[in-house]
Design an enzyme around this catalytic site. Structure first.
Site, short mmCIF file in Angstrom:
data_model
loop_
_atom_site.label_atom_id
_atom_site.label_comp_id
_atom_site.label_asym_id
_atom_site.label_seq_id
_atom_site.Cartn_x
_atom_site.Cartn_y
_atom_site.Cartn_z
N LYS A 269 -105.53 -101.90 -31.26
CA LYS A 269 -104.34 -102.75 -31.14
C LYS A 269 -104.62 -104.22 -31.43
O LYS A 269 -103.73 -104.93 -31.92
CB LYS A 269 -103.71 -102.60 -29.76
CG LYS A 269 -103.10 -101.22 -29.52
CD LYS A 269 -102.38 -101.15 -28.19
CE LYS A 269 -101.76 -99.78 -27.97
NZ LYS A 269 -100.97 -99.72 -26.74
N ASP B 60 -94.82 -102.10 -26.69
CA ASP B 60 -95.24 -101.59 -25.39
C ASP B 60 -94.53 -102.30 -24.24
O ASP B 60 -93.96 -101.67 -23.35
CB ASP B 60 -96.76 -101.74 -25.22
CG ASP B 60 -97.55 -100.72 -26.01
OD1 ASP B 60 -97.02 -99.62 -26.26
OD2 ASP B 60 -98.69 -101.02 -26.39
#
Length: 278
Positions: free
Chosen positions: A66, A103
């Site tokens: 990420k 997220d």
């Protein structure tokens, strides 16, 4: 021409994302497919080049890529830039790669779906200071949750996020345990309780007050040890499945301009996980 999407990570076999996104393609009659691709850290640059060459329209990014993927992207949206992490890549009409982070927003969507959106004045305790906690902290601030505290085994990491937020406080785990009754929302952001992992509690819930909203970002098992313990204290529990579904739905919307049916998907995944909601 059939479009295709992917999720890259290491490991990747456990991911429920392919089933979720392919289900949405079927429901919306979209001619597309979504596949998992196992990419080790040393293969990341080559994998991104291959995804571009092979015409992927976009992909999701999971552990451990990420942050590492950012140098290989052309631009980031505001949220991803603040978080310093990307979980969704969109290939734009001119062929550029734009990174997003869904997220944190996915967590806020799931929280407000579960307990309503009138919770912004409550004191929030985030447990953990890793990438997930960082994303959720910035998203909570963005959506108007101002009274934020972060606790972590290494307090310096919590203090770093608080400095970047420009507000809030950092506590040690011991301090957070002693002050647990001050918080109206508690969010477990560590990997404690993951399926096939060591089942443990990140901190004691002895001082947890009845009616406190307690959330866990882990969704397998659905009812983690942390949530089960909170339930014994008559807390309002929020599982991690909603965050998983909504982060995927927001990514889907970035790719295709449509927000899929999250309620149906959540019910289906609960059945697949062979658990029941409480």
């Amino acid at each position: 021409m059939k479009r295709w999407f992917a999720v890259i990570g290491d490991p990747i076999a456990h991911s429920k994302s392919p089933a979720m996104h392919n289900g949405w393609f079927d429901e919306l009659n979209i001619d597309a497919t979504y596949i998992p691709i196992h990419v080790k850290s040393e293969q990341l640059e080559q994998a991104i080049a291959s995804l571009k060459t092979l015409g992927a329209s976009g992909w999701n990014v999971t552990i451990p890529h990420k942050q590492a993927i950012i140098p290989f992207l052309d631009e980031l949206d505001e949220m991803a830039e603040k978080m310093g992490a990307v979980n969704t890549v969109v290939r734009t009409a001119d062929g550029k790669l734009k990174g997003y982070n869904t997220d944190g927003p996915g967590f806020v969507h799931s929280l407000e779906e579960a307990v309503g959106d009138g919770q912004k004045e409550k004191s929030v305790l985030l447990i953990g200071a890793g990438g997930a906690a960082r994303g959720i902290a910035f998203a909570l601030q963005f959506y108007g949750y101002r009274n934020l505290t972060i606790t972590n085994r290494t307090v310096a990491k919590a203090e770093e996020i608080i400095r970047e937020l420009g507000e809030g406080q950092a506590l040690s785990l011991a301090e957070a345990e002693q002050r647990l009754d001050e918080f109206g929302i508690i969010i477990q952001c560590t990997s404690a309780g993951l399926a096939n992992g060591e089942f443990s509690l990140p901190l004691s819930l002895e001082k947890l007050q009845q009616g406190t909203i307690v959330a866990d970002i882990v969704y397998n098992p659905l009812m983690t040890p942390f949530l089960l313990e909170a339930q014994k204290k008559d807390a309002i529990v929020v599982t991690g499945l909603g965050m998983f579904v909504h982060q995927g739905a927001i990514a889907f919307n970035h790719w295709l301009g449509q927000y899929p049916n999250t309620e149906h998907t959540t019910k289906k995944l609960i059945d697949e996980l062979q658990v029941t909601t409480c």
